[in-house]
Design an enzyme around this catalytic site. Structure first.
Site, PDB file in Angstrom:
ATOM      1  CE1 TYR A 134       6.477  -2.554   5.831  1.00  0.00           C
ATOM      2  CE2 TYR A 134       8.441  -3.684   6.627  1.00  0.00           C
ATOM      3  CZ  TYR A 134       7.069  -3.629   6.478  1.00  0.00           C
ATOM      4  OH  TYR A 134       6.286  -4.625   7.000  1.00  0.00           O
ATOM      5  CE  LYS A 159       4.696  -2.002   9.059  1.00  0.00           C
ATOM      6  NZ  LYS A 159       3.224  -1.987   9.223  1.00  0.00           N
TER       7      LYS A 159
END
Length: 252
Positions: A175, A179
């Site tokens: 994750y 990003k």
């Protein structure tokens, strides 16, 4: 929609931060397209926005499915002929959780590579696919705006600070790196398109109570969406190639 009314597309907008952003954009007088993988859920969200007096319509859009992306672009072309705002909000954590305290299955030394690939497919490659499909429509806008929904977890400066907010929490190979990659991608798009009047920025909504963290966040979706809406409605002299939270610039 009249010719002076702006048109916004928000991906993953049937719930959470995306839905809140759709509510707020509609309240500002924009026509909002609710992008959702599930047609029924998308229509329910659009109907709820309309019930509050907004102008909203559901559009089936799975950012990992090229066919739905292409069909969405064709539908917008035929129905409106242009697009003014694109908010790339759809995203996944991979583990089903965003709370760093719970993301032990994303520790780099033991992470499942298939999970990493799936997260990047949605959070990075999906943004490229949707953005590129919508660029011809955005180029017809007098003031095109793109907002990529990132995370404070994507900040290398924050993550590498031994005294920072993530100290002592499990690390992430899926994750958070997705990003970080999205932030880098945002800068590249902004650099390419700034001469055409595009303003393209990344947004960090903060720790928002949503389904993916079992609503453990301390911010409401409406609070998290404020920075998305602000970046989506920037004046011509606004920033581009930046990373912002509701409190201002976030370090890369």
């Amino acid at each position: 929609m009249n010719e002076n009314q702006k048109l916004a597309l928000v991906t993953g907008a049937n719930k959470g931060i995306g839905r809140a952003a759709a509510d707020q954009l509609a309240a500002l007088g924009m026509t909002v397209l609710i992008g959702a993988r599930d047609a029924r859920r998308g229509e329910e969200a659009a109907a709820a926005v309309r019930a509050e007096g907004g102008d909203a319509y559901a559009i089936v859009l799975d950012v990992t499915d090229p066919a739905t992306i292409e069909e969405a672009a064709r539908w917008i072309e035929g129905s409106y002929g242009r697009l003014d705002v694109l908010i790339n909000n759809a995203g996944i954590t991979g583990s089903g959780r965003v709370s760093p305290a719970e993301a032990i299955d994303q520790i780099p030394s033991t992470v499942d590579l298939d999970m990493v690939r799936a997260v990047f497919e949605t959070n990075v490659f999906g943004v490229i696919a949707v953005t590129n499909a919508m660029l011809p429509l955005l180029r017809r806008s007098p003031a095109p705006r793109i907002v990529n929904v990132s995370s404070g977890g994507g900040s290398l400066a924050i993550a590498s600070d031994p005294d920072g907010p993530f100290t002592g929490l499990p690390t992430s190979a899926a994750y958070s790196p997705s990003k970080t990659a999205l932030n880098a991608l945002t800068v590249q798009y902004a650099n390419e398109l700034r001469k055409e009047g595009f303003l393209i920025n990344a947004a960090a909504p903060g720790y928002v109570a949503t389904d993916i963290n079992n609503h453990s966040g301390f911010l409401t979706p409406a609070q998290g969406a404020t920075v998305l809406v602000r970046l989506a409605t920037l004046d011509a002299d606004g920033p581009t190639a930046g990373f912002f939270s509701a409190d201002g610039p976030v370090p890369w």
